[in-house]
Every structure is written in structure tokens, then in C-alpha cells.
Design a protein around this motif. Structure first.
Motif, PDB file in Angstrom:
ATOM      1  N   LEU A 129       1.478  -1.045   0.129  1.00  0.00           N
ATOM      2  CA  LEU A 129       0.144   0.080   0.015  1.00  0.00           C
ATOM      3  C   LEU A 129       0.867   1.138   0.311  1.00  0.00           C
ATOM      4  N   ARG A 130       1.829   1.392   0.779  1.00  0.00           N
ATOM      5  CA  ARG A 130       2.447   2.604   0.409  1.00  0.00           C
ATOM      6  C   ARG A 130       3.640   2.923  -0.463  1.00  0.00           C
ATOM      7  N   ALA A 131       4.028   1.522  -1.259  1.00  0.00           N
ATOM      8  CA  ALA A 131       4.500   1.500  -2.323  1.00  0.00           C
ATOM      9  C   ALA A 131       3.509   1.748  -3.261  1.00  0.00           C
ATOM     10  N   HIS A 132       2.449   2.321  -3.396  1.00  0.00           N
ATOM     11  CA  HIS A 132       1.190   2.606  -4.260  1.00  0.00           C
ATOM     12  C   HIS A 132       0.477   3.983  -3.685  1.00  0.00           C
ATOM     13  N   ARG A 133       1.381   4.587  -2.580  1.00  0.00           N
ATOM     14  CA  ARG A 133       0.886   5.712  -1.924  1.00  0.00           C
ATOM     15  C   ARG A 133      -1.034   5.887  -1.988  1.00  0.00           C
ATOM     16  N   ILE A 134      -1.199   4.709  -1.455  1.00  0.00           N
ATOM     17  CA  ILE A 134      -2.342   4.313  -0.832  1.00  0.00           C
ATOM     18  C   ILE A 134      -3.029   4.750   0.811  1.00  0.00           C
ATOM     19  N   TRP A 170      -8.299  -1.144   6.795  1.00  0.00           N
ATOM     20  CA  TRP A 170      -9.578  -0.258   6.749  1.00  0.00           C
ATOM     21  C   TRP A 170      -8.182   0.813   5.068  1.00  0.00           C
ATOM     22  N   ILE A 171      -8.480   0.836   4.233  1.00  0.00           N
ATOM     23  CA  ILE A 171      -7.633   1.621   3.154  1.00  0.00           C
ATOM     24  C   ILE A 171      -8.543   2.787   2.794  1.00  0.00           C
ATOM     25  N   ASP A 172      -8.000   3.602   2.129  1.00  0.00           N
ATOM     26  CA  ASP A 172      -8.845   4.872   1.313  1.00  0.00           C
ATOM     27  C   ASP A 172      -8.134   4.182  -0.340  1.00  0.00           C
ATOM     28  N   LEU A 173      -9.212   4.457  -0.972  1.00  0.00           N
ATOM     29  CA  LEU A 173      -9.182   4.303  -2.715  1.00  0.00           C
ATOM     30  C   LEU A 173     -10.156   5.784  -3.522  1.00  0.00           C
ATOM     31  N   ARG A 174      -9.878   6.832  -2.844  1.00  0.00           N
ATOM     32  CA  ARG A 174     -10.591   7.686  -3.141  1.00  0.00           C
ATOM     33  C   ARG A 174      -9.708   8.312  -4.392  1.00  0.00           C
ATOM     34  N   GLN A 175      -8.433   8.302  -4.350  1.00  0.00           N
ATOM     35  CA  GLN A 175      -7.789   8.706  -5.267  1.00  0.00           C
ATOM     36  C   GLN A 175      -7.960   7.303  -6.553  1.00  0.00           C
ATOM     37  N   TYR A 176      -8.476   6.899  -6.932  1.00  0.00           N
ATOM     38  CA  TYR A 176      -9.000   5.983  -8.267  1.00  0.00           C
ATOM     39  C   TYR A 176     -10.475   6.060  -8.034  1.00  0.00           C
ATOM     40  N   ILE A 177     -10.819   7.219  -7.793  1.00  0.00           N
ATOM     41  CA  ILE A 177     -12.254   7.495  -8.230  1.00  0.00           C
ATOM     42  C   ILE A 177     -12.613   8.161  -9.371  1.00  0.00           C
ATOM     43  N   VAL A 227     -17.051   8.157   0.533  1.00  0.00           N
ATOM     44  CA  VAL A 227     -17.356   6.957  -0.513  1.00  0.00           C
ATOM     45  C   VAL A 227     -15.639   6.947  -1.288  1.00  0.00           C
ATOM     46  N   GLY A 228     -15.764   5.484  -1.526  1.00  0.00           N
ATOM     47  CA  GLY A 228     -14.236   4.962  -1.478  1.00  0.00           C
ATOM     48  C   GLY A 228     -13.466   4.273  -0.338  1.00  0.00           C
ATOM     49  N   PHE A 229     -13.378   4.105   0.549  1.00  0.00           N
ATOM     50  CA  PHE A 229     -13.177   3.177   1.589  1.00  0.00           C
ATOM     51  C   PHE A 229     -13.664   2.205   1.365  1.00  0.00           C
ATOM     52  N   PHE A 230     -12.559   0.583   1.436  1.00  0.00           N
ATOM     53  CA  PHE A 230     -12.904  -0.206   1.214  1.00  0.00           C
ATOM     54  C   PHE A 230     -12.110  -1.131   2.941  1.00  0.00           C
ATOM     55  N   ARG A 231     -12.522  -1.983   3.156  1.00  0.00           N
ATOM     56  CA  ARG A 231     -12.065  -2.946   4.168  1.00  0.00           C
ATOM     57  C   ARG A 231     -11.460  -4.745   3.500  1.00  0.00           C
TER      58      ARG A 231
END
Length: 452
Positions: free
Chosen positions: A352-357, A369-376, A417-421
Motif C-alpha cells: 500500500l505504501r509503495a502505491h501511496r494508498i 481500512w484503506i482509502d481508494l478515493r484517488q482512483y475515483i 465514498v471510496g473506503f474499503f476493508r
């Protein structure tokens, strides 16, 4: 209508049967499950909190039990669990690891066929149809079904606003507002349910927050059920390097049973604990859960009165007794599992760090708990900011199409919107493949949408 010959409650369940996205996702995974040999393009399950890290060891421990022994063909000792099973849990698990201020005895425990059944039976015992149970967001989505499907109680949601930490005392004010509003609308709120360690956030509640929860329950005369099913899956002590340094705090797991003089904060008869074998002991499919209620004989009697409907099978009980009868086996199992969880967690956060997530550092559980909002997609950013979930579903479906399943934030009543487990409790080689598929799906979704 075909449903007209069903009860009103059954009709309600049928109408809402397709709305649980967790169940939808699991159905998709089950229909196209990954297998390295027979279905390598199938779906890798990083959405369900199912620990696969101790499977071989479990098989070795349980193999001596003869599941087709004729002695196990009949009814077991009782629907609430045999005295031997309850004694082993009291002595070898609760009194050994939960550090109770007062000893837990076998008579304090009622067993069911899984923790979901425990919450369902608990709801049935404390709520009439239409009564409410309070939960703060985000929360384990299965609670909706556990509370509402059979007992027909209502989930009263306290949404935590921006700037209000799920692990701080400020949330209590929002909880009170939710109870007051429900009461004003005619709903009698009967209980408060929470997960500690938190699901889906993977962190422990500080002692001062647990005490404020107890005071809140006392002020409102609410039962308070602590779901402590991940109590022995806390792994942050085994972390090192950056994974250790980035932890925002070192709050240990504190069972409510361990708080001294609990009566100074809350009537003891209102305090209960749910536990089970699915998470800490990697036995999701065995369906073994229990309620621990040391100070309320009435609820124990009520739970016992309906236990016949959630009676564990005799072979399952025999295998669980084999697992928990030896304290040395439990200690080895727990410590080995925690180390492996720490290793899988470290692998996950490194990627996750390597891809700045962005992610919330976890202390325990099987997930992060991860934040994928950058991919919206840019065309959907404003809609997502307004709470429209199209972008979240788009990412979720893209991941399924690429062969990996994660759980969406909406399944946990997360407003943003944009969070995932993301569940990381799978073998490292499989975890790497799953994370690679997740990243490809997210990047492709963002790239394709940007080119439109």
C-alpha cells in the motif's frame, strides 16, 4: 404475488434479501472461487474476515477427533454447550486471556451456532419488534442482519461526523443525540453494540472510552454488548520497523470483563460479551459462538430458553473441546497466529505504501481500512463527495472482474465514498496476487475513465 402466503416479517426479509452487498460479494466469490490448479483466474477473497494462516496446524490438532464416532450421532449434553466445553472456555480462554477482574465460570456462558446467532438471540432476549439497538459508524455490516432479520429490532445508527474519532470520547454526544432522536420518533432503544477490537477499523478502544460507553449505557438504561471476537488476534506487539513506527498509539486490547469495579460506571447486569471461534481460532465454518454474562442470570435463562434453535452439532463440539482443552496448545496457537497476522499485515502495508494508498494502521483483526478515493474517476468525484456511491461500486465491480473481492465502505455504513476493508489473513503468495489484481483494477478504472 408469490410472497403473499408468507408472514409479514418473511416478506420484509425477501424484499431486502438482495440489498446486503456483503452477501452479494460472497455469492460472486463462491460461484468463481480461485484455485491455483483448477481455476487460477477465479476470484481471490480479500473481503471476508476468514483467517487461512493456521489451516494446516488446525488440521493436525483436530485430526485425532473421530467426527463419525457413533457416540457423536446423538444429542450432545445440552443446547447451550456441555459443562466441559463451557469450563474449558471459562478457564483456558476467558480467565487466561481476557484478564477478568472477577473470574468467569461455566455457568456464565451460553453457546450458540456462531457469533451471529449469539447477537440474534441476544437481540431476541432484550428487544421487542421495533425496538432499537444503537451502533456507531462504521460498523460490521452483519450486525444489520443479526439484529433485524428475525427479531425485527431496528439498528439505530450514530454517524460520526468529520473530526469525531471512533476511539475518542466526543462520539458519546452523537450517540446520545441518536438515542434521543429515536426516542422522540417513538423507538425504544434497548441496547448498544460495539466491536472491540473494532471491525472494520482494526484498532482497540482506550480504557477511558470503554468507561464512557459504560456510563452512557447506565444513563440510558441500555444493555451494552461488547463483541470481542477478535480479542486474541491483536498483533501490533509483533510488528517491527515502519509498520511499528506508524502506529498512532499502543493502546492494548482491554476486555470489558477486566475493568475493576465496573459497578462504579454501569449496572453490572447490563454488561455482556459476545465471543466465538471464527476469528481467533480460524474456524468460521464451525459456527461456534457464545454470550458471556457474569452478572445477569435473567438473560442467561432467556438465552438458554431459545438455545435449542442454535444448537451446535456434536462433532463440532467434540473438535472444539479438543482444541481448547490444553492451555499449552492454545498459547502456542494464539502466539503463532498473531505472528503470522503481523507478517501478512506488514506485507500488505508495504505494498500500500509503495502505491501511496492511504490506510488506517491496524492493531488487530484480519483486515485493514484503506482509502481508494484517488482512483475515483474524475467525472464522478463531485458525486462521490456528495455521497453518491456509483464510483465505489464501479471500483468494487472492476476488482471482481479482475479476480479479487474486497468489501465496500457502504457495507459498513461508512458515509464517505471510496473506503474499503481489505482482509489480509491469507497465505502471503495468495495475498500478493490478490493485491496485484486490486491495483490493476483500480488503475485501469481510473485510466479508462480519464480517457473518456
Amino acid at each position: 404475488m408469490a410472497w403473499q402466503n408468507l408472514s409479514v416479517r418473511a416478506q420484509e426479509n425477501c424484499r431486502g434479501g438482495g440489498s446486503n452487498v456483503m452477501i452479494q460479494g460472497m455469492a460472486r466469490v463462491s460461484s468463481d472461487k480461485f484455485d491455483l490448479q483448477t481455476n487460477p483466474k477465479g476470484i481471490i477473497n480479500l473481503g471476508v474476515a476468514e483467517n487461512q494462516l493456521m489451516s494446516k496446524e488446525l488440521a493436525a490438532i483436530l485430526r485425532p477427533v473421530n467426527a463419525v464416532d457413533p457416540k457423536l450421532f446423538g444429542y450432545s449434553e445440552g443446547p447451550s454447550g456441555s459443562k466441559l466445553l463451557r469450563k474449558h472456555f471459562a478457564d483456558n480462554i476467558f480467565n487466561q486471556y481476557f484478564e477478568p477482574h472477577e473470574p468467569v465460570y461455566e455457568d456464565h456462558i451460553v453457546f450458540t451456532a456462531g457469533c451471529s446467532a449469539t447477537v440474534d438471540n441476544f437481540t431476541f432476549c432484550v428487544c421487542d419488534p421495533g425496538d432499537g439497538i444503537l451502533i456507531t459508524t462504521p460498523f460490521y455490516g452483519g450486525f444489520n442482519t443479526d439484529i433485524m432479520a428475525k427479531s425485527k429490532a431496528r439498528v439505530i445508527v450514530a454517524h460520526l461526523e468529520d473530526g469525531v474519532s471512533p476511539f475518542g470520547v466526543d462520539q458519546v454526544e452523537l450517540m446520545q443525540q441518536a438515542v434521543d432522536q429515536a426516542t422522540a420518533e417513538g423507538t425504544r432503544v434497548r441496547a448498544f453494540v460495539l466491536s472491540n477490537p473494532h471491525n472494520p477499523l482494526g484498532r482497540n478502544y482506550p480504557r477511558e472510552v470503554l468507561i464512557e460507553f459504560l456510563k452512557f449505557a447506565s444513563r440510558n438504561k441500555l444493555h451494552i454488548l461488547f463483541d470481542e471476537i477478535y480479542a486474541l488476534s491483536v498483533f501490533d506487539y509483533a510488528l517491527s520497523g515502519e509498520a511499528k513506527q506508524e502506529q498512532p498509539d499502543q493502546t492494548p486490547f482491554i476486555s470489558v470483563l477486566s475493568i475493576p469495579n465496573i459497578e462504579d460506571y454501569c449496572e453490572k447486569e447490563l454488561v455482556h460479551v459476545a465471543y466465538g471461534m471464527s476469528k481467533d481460532f480460524c474456524l468460521n465454518g464451525f459456527r461456534c459462538g457464545c454470550l458471556v454474562s457474569p452478572w445477569n442470570k435473567d438473560i442467561l435463562e432467556a438465552m438458554n430458553s431459545i438455545a435449542v434453535f442454535t444448537w451446535m452439532s456434536s462433532p463440532i463440539e467434540a473438535m472444539i473441546i479438543k482444541l481448547v482443552e490444553n492451555p499449552a496448545t492454545i498459547d502456542w496457537f494464539v502466539k503463532t497466529n498473531q505472528r503470522r497476522l503481523a507478517e501478512s499485515y506488514t506485507l500488505t502495508v508495504d505494498i500500500l505504501r509503495a502505491h501511496r494508498i492511504p490506510f488506517l494502521p491496524a492493531q488487530g483483526g484480519h483486515y485493514i481500512w484503506i482509502d481508494l478515493r484517488q482512483y475515483i474517476p474524475s467525472a464522478l468525484v463531485n458525486m462521490a463527495a456528495a455521497g453518491e456511491r456509483e464510483a465505489e461500486y464501479m471500483l468494487w465491480k472492476a476488482m471482481l472482474d479482475k479476480g479479487v473481492y474486497l468489501n465496500l465502505g457502504v457495507a459498513f455504513s461508512e458515509k464517505k465514498v471510496g473506503f474499503f476493508r481489505l482482509s489480509f489473513s491469507v497465505p502471503p503468495w495468495l495475498l500478493r496476487i490478490g493485491l496485484e489484481r486490486m491495483l490493476r483494477a483500480c488503475e485501469r478504472t481510473f485510466t479508462l475513465s480519464a480517457s473518456l
